[in-house]
Design an enzyme around this catalytic site. Structure first.
Site, mmCIF file in Angstrom:
data_model
loop_
_atom_site.group_PDB
_atom_site.id
_atom_site.type_symbol
_atom_site.label_atom_id
_atom_site.label_comp_id
_atom_site.label_asym_id
_atom_site.label_seq_id
_atom_site.Cartn_x
_atom_site.Cartn_y
_atom_site.Cartn_z
ATOM 1 N N HIS A 89 0.800 -1.227 0.000
ATOM 2 C CA HIS A 89 0.000 0.000 0.000
ATOM 3 C C HIS A 89 0.835 1.282 0.000
ATOM 4 O O HIS A 89 0.298 2.377 -0.204
ATOM 5 C CB HIS A 89 -0.994 -0.009 1.175
ATOM 6 N N ASP A 111 -9.785 -0.665 3.493
ATOM 7 C CA ASP A 111 -8.632 -1.373 4.061
ATOM 8 C C ASP A 111 -9.009 -1.960 5.418
ATOM 9 O O ASP A 111 -9.769 -1.347 6.172
ATOM 10 C CB ASP A 111 -7.505 -0.320 4.250
ATOM 11 N N ASP A 115 -3.417 2.411 8.138
ATOM 12 C CA ASP A 115 -2.262 2.966 7.414
ATOM 13 C C ASP A 115 -1.992 4.410 7.831
ATOM 14 O O ASP A 115 -1.560 5.242 7.036
ATOM 15 C CB ASP A 115 -2.454 2.854 5.889
ATOM 16 N N HIS A 128 4.310 0.514 4.671
ATOM 17 C CA HIS A 128 2.931 0.358 4.163
ATOM 18 C C HIS A 128 1.867 0.637 5.231
ATOM 19 O O HIS A 128 0.685 0.722 4.891
ATOM 20 C CB HIS A 128 2.721 -1.014 3.473
ATOM 21 N N ASP A 215 -7.338 -1.821 -0.654
ATOM 22 C CA ASP A 215 -6.446 -2.855 -0.140
ATOM 23 C C ASP A 215 -7.240 -4.158 -0.087
ATOM 24 O O ASP A 215 -8.274 -4.243 0.586
ATOM 25 C CB ASP A 215 -5.959 -2.452 1.265
ATOM 26 N N ASP A 217 -6.943 -6.677 1.465
ATOM 27 C CA ASP A 217 -7.136 -7.311 2.778
ATOM 28 C C ASP A 217 -8.399 -6.825 3.499
ATOM 29 O O ASP A 217 -8.721 -7.319 4.580
ATOM 30 C CB ASP A 217 -5.887 -7.196 3.659
ATOM 31 N N GLU A 260 -1.670 -4.958 -2.397
ATOM 32 C CA GLU A 260 -1.341 -6.019 -1.429
ATOM 33 C C GLU A 260 -1.637 -7.425 -1.930
ATOM 34 O O GLU A 260 -1.643 -8.380 -1.136
ATOM 35 C CB GLU A 260 -1.991 -5.768 -0.055
HETATM 36 MN MN LIG Z 1 -3.330 -0.861 3.420
#
Ligand SMILES: [Mn+2]
Length: 283
Positions: A89, A111, A115, A128, A215, A217, A260
């Protein structure tokens, strides 16, 4: 072409192996289908100061993001919409800087994580976990000044969406700054569509165009395991699909990151194929 695709296989920000193979993996599959649209950008390998444990690979990341920012900036000037595939990221410091030089944008940061660390709050030293802070002008000056000096986005133009794993000090910082944040638990309580539309409306009261920084994730790793830092829970593939369709069909996008993707943690190429599925939406 309305969209322009870049791939930056940067893994230094996550300091984990695997992400660096993501772009080649995607390109190989797209080439089989004669549909490879990704322009790959080489990652810079700069001399690093090994003593900087709280901000690892600072020079290589700064250089790689600057190259990306230059390319993205030219793309925006050509009236195309840049779609950037990571990489971890930290690449968003390049992509968003490249766009923000030309226009004021909102950012939806989709996300599992915030971050929003800096070199002063980080536990891991992995960059990241810092890009959203740096883009607002907080953190190490080399990151804050990527492409051009100072903050790239206003705090009031940011929404963090889908977070379910924040560090303690990061959470305090988000609250202190008053960033609008939609937690994963809010999505579970109130429904995905309602929370997403509310986030979009919040941004559209302030800006005309939105950068979607996605992201992978944020999605439940039971559905999409090929990410570098899987976190239990998360939105479904169908919800992510809806989100992309909503932004594209309503012409809301200034630019996009998809980050990611880690082929080493993937299972039966399900994550790779989902990224390709997302890319196909942009035409
Ligand atoms: Mn991220």
């Amino acid at each position: 072409m309305k969209y322009k695709f870049y791939g930056l296989p940067l893994h230094y920000g996550a300091d984990s192996i695997g992400i660096n193979y993501g772009i080649d993996e995607l390109k190989k599959e797209l080439q089989k289908k004669k549909a490879d649209v990704i322009e790959k950008i080489e990652v810079a390998n700069e001399q690093e100061n090994g003593h900087l444990k709280y901000i690892k690979y600072l020079n290589s990341i700064t250089k790689s993001c600057t190259t990306l920012a230059e390319k993205v900036n030219q793309t925006v000037k050509n009236d195309q919409i840049p779609v950037i595939i990571g990489g971890d990221h930290s690449i968003a410091m390049g992509s968003i800087s490249g766009v923000a030089k030309e226009k004021e944008i909102g950012v939806i940061w989709v996300d599992a994580h915030g971050d929003m660390n800096t070199h002063e709050t980080t536990v891991t030293g992995n960059i990241h976990g810092m890009p959203l802070a740096a883009l607002q002008g907080y953190g190490h000056e080399k990151l804050v000044n990527i492409f051009y000096n100072g903050a790239k986005i206003k705090t009031s133009n940011v929404v963090i969406f889908g977070a379910r794993n924040l560090d303690y000090r990061e959470k305090l910082f988000i609250e202190q700054l008053g960033i609008k944040i939609v937690y994963y638990r809010d999505i579970v309580s109130n429904g995905f569509k309602q929370e997403m539309r509310q986030a979009v409306n919040y941004l559209l009261e302030r800006v005309n165009k939105i950068h979607l920084s996605f992201d992978l994730d944020v999605i439940d790793p039971n559905f999409l395991p090929g990410v570098s830092i899987p976190v239990e829970g998360g939105i479904s593939v169908a919800e992510a699909d809806y989100l992309f369709d909503f932004f594209i069909q309503n012409n809301l996008l200034s630019s996009v990151d998809i980050v990611e993707y880690n082929p080493m943690f993937d299972s039966n190429h399900v994550t790779r194929d989902f990224v390709i599925h997302l890319l196909k939406k942009f035409k």
